[in-house]
Every structure is written in structure tokens, then in C-alpha cells.
Design a protein around this motif. Sequence first.
Motif, PDB file in Angstrom:
ATOM      1  N   HIS A 150       0.811  -1.218   0.000  1.00 21.10           N
ATOM      2  CA  HIS A 150       0.000   0.000   0.000  1.00 21.10           C
ATOM      3  C   HIS A 150       0.850   1.277   0.000  1.00 21.10           C
ATOM      4  N   PHE A 151       2.156   1.125  -0.207  1.00 16.58           N
ATOM      5  CA  PHE A 151       3.039   2.289  -0.289  1.00 16.58           C
ATOM      6  C   PHE A 151       2.951   2.902  -1.684  1.00 16.58           C
ATOM      7  N   TYR A 152       3.091   4.219  -1.740  1.00 14.51           N
ATOM      8  CA  TYR A 152       3.155   4.918  -3.017  1.00 14.51           C
ATOM      9  C   TYR A 152       4.621   4.999  -3.468  1.00 14.51           C
ATOM     10  N   PRO A 153       4.860   5.226  -4.772  1.00 14.29           N
ATOM     11  CA  PRO A 153       6.240   5.261  -5.256  1.00 14.29           C
ATOM     12  C   PRO A 153       7.158   6.207  -4.488  1.00 14.29           C
ATOM     13  N   ASN A 154       6.634   7.380  -4.059  1.00 20.89           N
ATOM     14  CA  ASN A 154       7.503   8.321  -3.350  1.00 20.89           C
ATOM     15  C   ASN A 154       7.839   7.865  -1.931  1.00 20.89           C
ATOM     16  N   GLN A 155       7.252   6.748  -1.506  1.00 21.96           N
ATOM     17  CA  GLN A 155       7.559   6.177  -0.199  1.00 21.96           C
ATOM     18  C   GLN A 155       8.507   4.980  -0.316  1.00 21.96           C
ATOM     19  N   LEU A 156       8.966   4.700  -1.526  1.00 26.30           N
ATOM     20  CA  LEU A 156       9.826   3.551  -1.788  1.00 26.30           C
ATOM     21  C   LEU A 156      11.211   3.991  -2.241  1.00 26.30           C
ATOM     22  N   SER A 157      12.211   3.173  -1.929  1.00 26.13           N
ATOM     23  CA  SER A 157      13.563   3.423  -2.431  1.00 26.13           C
ATOM     24  C   SER A 157      13.640   3.075  -3.910  1.00 26.13           C
ATOM     25  N   GLY A 158      14.740   3.443  -4.535  1.00 23.07           N
ATOM     26  CA  GLY A 158      14.917   3.117  -5.951  1.00 23.07           C
ATOM     27  C   GLY A 158      14.863   1.622  -6.208  1.00 23.07           C
ATOM     28  N   GLY A 159      15.531   0.845  -5.361  1.00 27.74           N
ATOM     29  CA  GLY A 159      15.513  -0.601  -5.536  1.00 27.74           C
ATOM     30  C   GLY A 159      14.125  -1.188  -5.358  1.00 27.74           C
ATOM     31  N   GLN A 160      13.376  -0.635  -4.406  1.00 28.49           N
ATOM     32  CA  GLN A 160      12.005  -1.107  -4.197  1.00 28.49           C
ATOM     33  C   GLN A 160      11.115  -0.744  -5.380  1.00 28.49           C
ATOM     34  N   LYS A 161      11.293   0.448  -5.926  1.00 23.81           N
ATOM     35  CA  LYS A 161      10.520   0.846  -7.106  1.00 23.81           C
ATOM     36  C   LYS A 161      10.789  -0.117  -8.265  1.00 23.81           C
ATOM     37  N   GLN A 162      12.067  -0.483  -8.445  1.00 25.56           N
ATOM     38  CA  GLN A 162      12.381  -1.374  -9.556  1.00 25.56           C
ATOM     39  C   GLN A 162      11.792  -2.758  -9.327  1.00 25.56           C
ATOM     40  N   ARG A 163      11.732  -3.201  -8.080  1.00 24.75           N
ATOM     41  CA  ARG A 163      11.104  -4.497  -7.806  1.00 24.75           C
ATOM     42  C   ARG A 163       9.592  -4.442  -8.047  1.00 24.75           C
ATOM     43  N   VAL A 164       8.976  -3.308  -7.750  1.00 21.23           N
ATOM     44  CA  VAL A 164       7.561  -3.131  -8.108  1.00 21.23           C
ATOM     45  C   VAL A 164       7.401  -3.238  -9.624  1.00 21.23           C
ATOM     46  N   ALA A 165       8.314  -2.577 -10.355  1.00 23.99           N
ATOM     47  CA  ALA A 165       8.250  -2.604 -11.820  1.00 23.99           C
ATOM     48  C   ALA A 165       8.435  -4.018 -12.356  1.00 23.99           C
ATOM     49  N   ILE A 166       9.296  -4.803 -11.715  1.00 22.06           N
ATOM     50  CA  ILE A 166       9.514  -6.186 -12.148  1.00 22.06           C
ATOM     51  C   ILE A 166       8.268  -7.023 -11.865  1.00 22.06           C
ATOM     52  N   ALA A 167       7.663  -6.814 -10.694  1.00 23.81           N
ATOM     53  CA  ALA A 167       6.426  -7.532 -10.373  1.00 23.81           C
ATOM     54  C   ALA A 167       5.342  -7.207 -11.390  1.00 23.81           C
ATOM     55  N   ARG A 168       5.246  -5.940 -11.773  1.00 23.87           N
ATOM     56  CA  ARG A 168       4.254  -5.538 -12.785  1.00 23.87           C
ATOM     57  C   ARG A 168       4.563  -6.188 -14.135  1.00 23.87           C
ATOM     58  N   ALA A 169       5.851  -6.226 -14.500  1.00 27.70           N
ATOM     59  CA  ALA A 169       6.240  -6.813 -15.786  1.00 27.70           C
ATOM     60  C   ALA A 169       5.898  -8.294 -15.858  1.00 27.70           C
ATOM     61  N   MET A 170       5.924  -8.981 -14.703  1.00 26.53           N
ATOM     62  CA  MET A 170       5.735 -10.427 -14.686  1.00 26.53           C
ATOM     63  C   MET A 170       4.304 -10.834 -14.374  1.00 26.53           C
ATOM     64  N   ILE A 171       3.405  -9.895 -14.131  1.00 23.31           N
ATOM     65  CA  ILE A 171       2.066 -10.207 -13.634  1.00 23.31           C
ATOM     66  C   ILE A 171       1.255 -11.056 -14.616  1.00 23.31           C
ATOM     67  N   ASN A 172       1.511 -10.919 -15.909  1.00 26.51           N
ATOM     68  CA  ASN A 172       0.796 -11.702 -16.916  1.00 26.51           C
ATOM     69  C   ASN A 172       1.563 -12.949 -17.347  1.00 26.51           C
ATOM     70  N   ASN A 173       2.600 -13.295 -16.576  1.00 23.06           N
ATOM     71  CA  ASN A 173       3.427 -14.465 -16.906  1.00 23.06           C
ATOM     72  C   ASN A 173       3.926 -14.432 -18.350  1.00 23.06           C
ATOM     73  N   PRO A 174       4.631 -13.360 -18.727  1.00 20.74           N
ATOM     74  CA  PRO A 174       5.096 -13.254 -20.113  1.00 20.74           C
ATOM     75  C   PRO A 174       6.198 -14.265 -20.417  1.00 20.74           C
ATOM     76  N   ARG A 175       6.326 -14.596 -21.689  1.00 24.03           N
ATOM     77  CA  ARG A 175       7.406 -15.497 -22.116  1.00 24.03           C
ATOM     78  C   ARG A 175       8.754 -14.780 -22.063  1.00 24.03           C
ATOM     79  N   ILE A 176       8.724 -13.460 -22.311  1.00 25.32           N
ATOM     80  CA  ILE A 176       9.959 -12.686 -22.436  1.00 25.32           C
ATOM     81  C   ILE A 176       9.933 -11.494 -21.490  1.00 25.32           C
ATOM     82  N   LEU A 177      11.049 -11.265 -20.795  1.00 23.53           N
ATOM     83  CA  LEU A 177      11.231 -10.055 -19.995  1.00 23.53           C
ATOM     84  C   LEU A 177      12.294  -9.204 -20.668  1.00 23.53           C
ATOM     85  N   LEU A 178      11.924  -7.990 -21.090  1.00 26.67           N
ATOM     86  CA  LEU A 178      12.858  -7.041 -21.701  1.00 26.67           C
ATOM     87  C   LEU A 178      13.222  -5.984 -20.673  1.00 26.67           C
ATOM     88  N   ALA A 179      14.497  -5.799 -20.439  1.00 30.95           N
ATOM     89  CA  ALA A 179      14.958  -4.848 -19.429  1.00 30.95           C
ATOM     90  C   ALA A 179      15.941  -3.863 -20.048  1.00 30.95           C
TER      91      ALA A 179
END
Length: 230
Positions: free
Chosen positions: A137-166
Motif C-alpha cells: 500500500h506504499f506509493y512510489p515516493n515512499q519507496l527506495s529506488g531498488g524497491q521501485k524497480q522491484r515493483v516494476a519487475i512484479a508488474r512486468a511479470m504479472i501476466n506471466n510473459p514469455r519474455i522479460l525485456l529490461a
Amino acid sequence: MLLELRNICRNYGSGQVVVPALRNVNLQVNEGEYIAIMGPSGSGKTTLMNILGCLDRADEGTYSLDGIDISGMDDAKLSDVRLNKIGFVFQTFQLLAGETALENVALPLIYAGVKKAERLAKAEEALKKVGLGERIHFYPNQLSGGQKQRVAIARAMINNPRILLADEPTGALDQASGRQVMELFSQLNEEGTTVIMITHDANVAANARRIMTIVDGRLSEGEAGDSDEE
């Protein structure tokens, strides 16, 4: 083979001022590979990533994904490919400031037509997987850079894609956070996700199992300066 680029060319400009960004690029990627593509600024690596991610189109050449030639697909079909087969992680995180971590991760499921209760449950599970179960329930401005990137990774993987582009996934992170993100990528790859990562950092590229280099729009196997001998 999961994807194949054949003689991909991409130019910018028109008339007498044409700047080639990609020059006859050929690339074959098998299911489950972990590839790093290295190159300096202006080498064409982001253009290549945009074409791989169906965010841009080549001027010449063909792109086959999962056995289907997507070169001639219209925008609606390309959007479906992005939604269902490809996850994206960017250097700048691309999180919505007014949405919580949970809401950011659940966003792709809205486009996939998943009902609210189910998408929030899946988003929470995805955040737990990347170690952020206590910050849903934290907003992006309440997260560190590393935490923001982990949120972004979780979002990228939410649909179980075959490919992850970074695209430069550790570029805005300190070393410790960058290592955590690389560990997460390795874990995802071990679970079967194909990872293609663009970076200018040799230490980051070393996490991949296969390294390629792009210079002046030309893609080649191995790090810059490597011998062609095996």
C-alpha cells in the motif's frame, strides 16, 4: 526458437538526412535464454529493444515471435502481443505516482480484463515474490529506488510473459539495490522466463549467460574487443 530477427534495419530522418539506427541486425533467441546486449550511448540498443518489444517497427527485415511473423501486424495485434507475451522493465521505473505499489502491479490485468478482486490478489502475490509484501500500500515516493524497480519487475511479470525485456534496469540504482535486482532476474530466468537485458555496464552484463554487443547499429556475439575464436 522463441524469437528471430532477420536483416532488421531501422532508419531515422528522411530525404538527404537519414541516420541508420540498426543495420541488418540478425538475432536468434531460444526459450529460457538470458541475454545481455551491451553498447554505448547512441549504438542502437534502445531502438533494438523497442523493436523486440513491439513498440517500434523495422523499416526492413522480418521479426518472428513464437513462430509467428509479426512484422506486418497492425497496432491492435501488436498490443495483444505486448500484453500477453512481453514484460518490460525500464531504468526510470515508469510507475504511476498516484497509485500504490499494489495498484501499479495490477494495472496490466485491467487491460487483460481480469476482475478487480482477482487482479489485486495476483498483484499482492507478485509483490510478495519480489520481497515487498509489507509495502503493497506504499506509493512510489515512499519507496527506495531498488524497491521501485522491484515493483516494476512484479508488474512486468504479472501476466506471466514469455519474455522479460529490461532496458538499463540498474542504471538508476545503487550497487546493493542493483545486485538485488540482478538476483531477481536470475531467479526469474531459472524459473523459465527468457530475459533480454540492455546495459552499458559489463558487470551487469556478466549476470547473463550470453553477451552480445551493438555498435553503430550492428549486432555481434560477445563483448566488444572479444576474439571471435571459441
